[in-house]
Design an enzyme around this catalytic site. Structure first.
Site, PDB file in Angstrom:
ATOM      1  N   HIS A   1     -37.019  -9.500  -4.388  1.00 43.58           N
ATOM      2  CA  HIS A   1     -36.317 -10.274  -3.346  1.00 43.58           C
ATOM      3  C   HIS A   1     -35.207 -11.091  -3.977  1.00 43.58           C
ATOM      4  O   HIS A   1     -35.088 -11.138  -5.197  1.00 43.58           O
ATOM      5  CB  HIS A   1     -37.287 -11.137  -2.528  1.00 43.58           C
ATOM      6  CG  HIS A   1     -37.944 -12.261  -3.280  1.00 43.58           C
ATOM      7  ND1 HIS A   1     -38.837 -12.041  -4.318  1.00 43.58           N
ATOM      8  CD2 HIS A   1     -37.845 -13.605  -3.154  1.00 43.58           C
ATOM      9  CE1 HIS A   1     -39.256 -13.201  -4.770  1.00 43.58           C
ATOM     10  NE2 HIS A   1     -38.666 -14.174  -4.097  1.00 43.58           N
TER      11      HIS A   1
ATOM     12  N   HIS B   1     -34.329 -14.289  -4.332  1.00 45.40           N
ATOM     13  CA  HIS B   1     -34.373 -15.657  -4.876  1.00 45.40           C
ATOM     14  C   HIS B   1     -33.952 -15.689  -6.343  1.00 45.40           C
ATOM     15  O   HIS B   1     -34.301 -14.796  -7.124  1.00 45.40           O
ATOM     16  CB  HIS B   1     -35.777 -16.262  -4.713  1.00 45.40           C
ATOM     17  CG  HIS B   1     -36.065 -16.670  -3.304  1.00 45.40           C
ATOM     18  ND1 HIS B   1     -37.340 -16.870  -2.834  1.00 45.40           N
ATOM     19  CD2 HIS B   1     -35.222 -16.903  -2.257  1.00 45.40           C
ATOM     20  CE1 HIS B   1     -37.283 -17.230  -1.552  1.00 45.40           C
ATOM     21  NE2 HIS B   1     -36.019 -17.244  -1.185  1.00 45.40           N
TER      22      HIS B   1
ATOM     23  N   ASP C   1     -34.872 -17.328  -8.943  1.00 46.39           N
ATOM     24  CA  ASP C   1     -35.877 -17.275 -10.017  1.00 46.39           C
ATOM     25  C   ASP C   1     -36.391 -15.847 -10.248  1.00 46.39           C
ATOM     26  O   ASP C   1     -37.175 -15.606 -11.172  1.00 46.39           O
ATOM     27  CB  ASP C   1     -37.029 -18.258  -9.751  1.00 46.39           C
ATOM     28  CG  ASP C   1     -37.810 -17.960  -8.482  1.00 46.39           C
ATOM     29  OD1 ASP C   1     -37.169 -17.700  -7.437  1.00 46.39           O
ATOM     30  OD2 ASP C   1     -39.056 -17.979  -8.530  1.00 46.39           O
ATOM     31  N   HIS C   2     -35.934 -14.882  -9.428  1.00 48.03           N
ATOM     32  CA  HIS C   2     -36.324 -13.475  -9.609  1.00 48.03           C
ATOM     33  C   HIS C   2     -35.148 -12.580 -10.009  1.00 48.03           C
ATOM     34  O   HIS C   2     -35.353 -11.530 -10.613  1.00 48.03           O
ATOM     35  CB  HIS C   2     -36.985 -12.943  -8.327  1.00 48.03           C
ATOM     36  CG  HIS C   2     -38.247 -13.677  -8.009  1.00 48.03           C
ATOM     37  ND1 HIS C   2     -39.495 -13.135  -8.224  1.00 48.03           N
ATOM     38  CD2 HIS C   2     -38.448 -14.938  -7.555  1.00 48.03           C
ATOM     39  CE1 HIS C   2     -40.414 -14.039  -7.898  1.00 48.03           C
ATOM     40  NE2 HIS C   2     -39.808 -15.134  -7.493  1.00 48.03           N
TER      41      HIS C   2
ATOM     42  N   HIS D   1     -42.074 -13.838   3.024  1.00 55.80           N
ATOM     43  CA  HIS D   1     -41.506 -14.856   2.125  1.00 55.80           C
ATOM     44  C   HIS D   1     -39.980 -14.851   2.292  1.00 55.80           C
ATOM     45  O   HIS D   1     -39.355 -15.891   2.474  1.00 55.80           O
ATOM     46  CB  HIS D   1     -41.923 -14.524   0.696  1.00 55.80           C
ATOM     47  CG  HIS D   1     -41.346 -15.424  -0.350  1.00 55.80           C
ATOM     48  ND1 HIS D   1     -41.712 -16.744  -0.483  1.00 55.80           N
ATOM     49  CD2 HIS D   1     -40.437 -15.200  -1.330  1.00 55.80           C
ATOM     50  CE1 HIS D   1     -41.045 -17.281  -1.504  1.00 55.80           C
ATOM     51  NE2 HIS D   1     -40.263 -16.365  -2.030  1.00 55.80           N
TER      52      HIS D   1
ATOM     53  N   ASP E   1     -43.168 -12.460  -4.630  1.00 59.45           N
ATOM     54  CA  ASP E   1     -43.700 -13.685  -4.025  1.00 59.45           C
ATOM     55  C   ASP E   1     -44.367 -13.406  -2.682  1.00 59.45           C
ATOM     56  O   ASP E   1     -44.411 -14.272  -1.805  1.00 59.45           O
ATOM     57  CB  ASP E   1     -42.580 -14.721  -3.828  1.00 59.45           C
ATOM     58  CG  ASP E   1     -42.109 -15.306  -5.151  1.00 59.45           C
ATOM     59  OD1 ASP E   1     -42.693 -14.979  -6.204  1.00 59.45           O
ATOM     60  OD2 ASP E   1     -41.140 -16.104  -5.119  1.00 59.45           O
TER      61      ASP E   1
ATOM     62  N   HIS F   1     -45.541 -15.323  -9.895  1.00 57.21           N
ATOM     63  CA  HIS F   1     -45.762 -16.680 -10.429  1.00 57.21           C
ATOM     64  C   HIS F   1     -47.202 -16.877 -10.885  1.00 57.21           C
ATOM     65  O   HIS F   1     -48.122 -16.253 -10.359  1.00 57.21           O
ATOM     66  CB  HIS F   1     -45.482 -17.736  -9.350  1.00 57.21           C
ATOM     67  CG  HIS F   1     -44.042 -17.864  -8.973  1.00 57.21           C
ATOM     68  ND1 HIS F   1     -43.201 -18.776  -9.556  1.00 57.21           N
ATOM     69  CD2 HIS F   1     -43.297 -17.188  -8.067  1.00 57.21           C
ATOM     70  CE1 HIS F   1     -41.989 -18.673  -9.014  1.00 57.21           C
ATOM     71  NE2 HIS F   1     -42.017 -17.704  -8.108  1.00 57.21           N
TER      72      HIS F   1
END
Ligand code: ZN
Ligand code: FE
Length: 270
Positions: free
Chosen positions: A64, A66, A68-69, A122, A139, A177
């Site tokens: 996805h 985001h 942090d990915h 998400h 996530d 995570h």
């Protein structure tokens, strides 16, 4: 063995990014120095690992949009000239190949083959990759928990989790995570009598106190401990109904209440 045999064993290594993200580095049964990474939020841990072990990167998989990915994807793609495979309906500048539920991702050199699953909730276009007895779910599904509903609805997330839970119980679960211990404290609050939750919390505490990941989990374990996969269980339904102060008729209603409960849950200091 055919290099893209779906059941051939893979070797998966967690690379820590930021404080609690995992970038998954996958080595396939084919070219033994060939790798693929899932959700590289940062480029540095990937570059260091490839350099240290003399490995080659063949592709980047994204679940996805985001940061942090995907944050390290552009740098890695430029450095290694590899494809970036990500969800079709999300805005990801580094993506070079768009995939959606039902698509097959075939990576000849490392000998990997994954099926794409749509897992909105998400984010609206979130996807997961399933193959070789492993699930890379970003996530959507966490061990003993699930992602927050940033873009999708509770109904979408509930359906996505059901789709994942329908995969074979032995499937190894590689989440985005390390949230397991916190999630298990919440799971214990929802189901105080669940002995599998207590046993897993003890195990997870030991792993984390020695700096080891709790992942991968398995779907079998998740079905036993994860309140978000247990909304049809009487204990979870009753607990959610007490929380809501009313009877809950459907598993989606139960899921909605449990998800809202988790959003504000603070574990007791012990
Ligand atoms: Zn996310
Ligand atoms: Fe994340």
């Amino acid at each position: 063995m055919h290099p893209t045999n779906k059941t051939a064993a893979i070797d998966v290594t967690p690379l820590l990014a930021f404080s609690d993200n995992y970038i998954w580095l996958i080595r396939g049964p084919g070219d033994c120095a060939g790798t693929v990474v899932v959700d590289p939020g940062e480029a540095r841990p990937v570059i260091e690992t490839l350099d240290t072990h003399g490995l080659r990167l063949h592709a980047i998989l994204l679940t996805h949009h985001h940061h942090d990915h995907v944050g390290g994807a552009a740098e890695l793609a430029a450095r290694y000239a590899v494809p970036v495979i990500g969800p079709a309906t999300e805005d990801i500048a580094a993506r070079t190949r768009a995939v959606t539920g039902g698509d097959t991702v075939l990576l000849e050199e490392p000998g990997l083959r994954f099926t794409v699953l749509d897992t909105p909730g998400h984010t609206r276009g979130h996807i997961a990759f399933h193959g070789h007895g492993a699930l890379f779910c970003g996530d959507t599904l966490f061990s003993a928990g699930c992602g927050r509903l940033f873009e999708g609805t509770a109904g979408q997330m509930h359906d996505s989790l059901e789709r994942l839970a329908a995969l074979p119980g032995s499937t190894k679960v590689y989440c985005g995570h390390e949230y397991t211990v916190d999630n298990l404290h919440f799971a214990r609050a929802v189901e105080p009598e669940n002995t599998a939750v207590r046993a897993y919390l003890e195990r997870a505490d030991i792993l984390r106190s020695s700096g080891r990941p709790t992942l991968p989990s398995s779907l079998e374990l998740e079905i036993a401990v994860n309140p978000f996969l247990r909304c049809g269980q009487p204990a979870v339904r009753e607990s959610a109904a007490r929380r809501a102060g009313r009877a809950l008729a459907t598993t989606v209603e139960v899921f909605t209440v449990v998800r809202q409960w988790k959003d504000t849950f603070k574990r007791a200091l012990t």
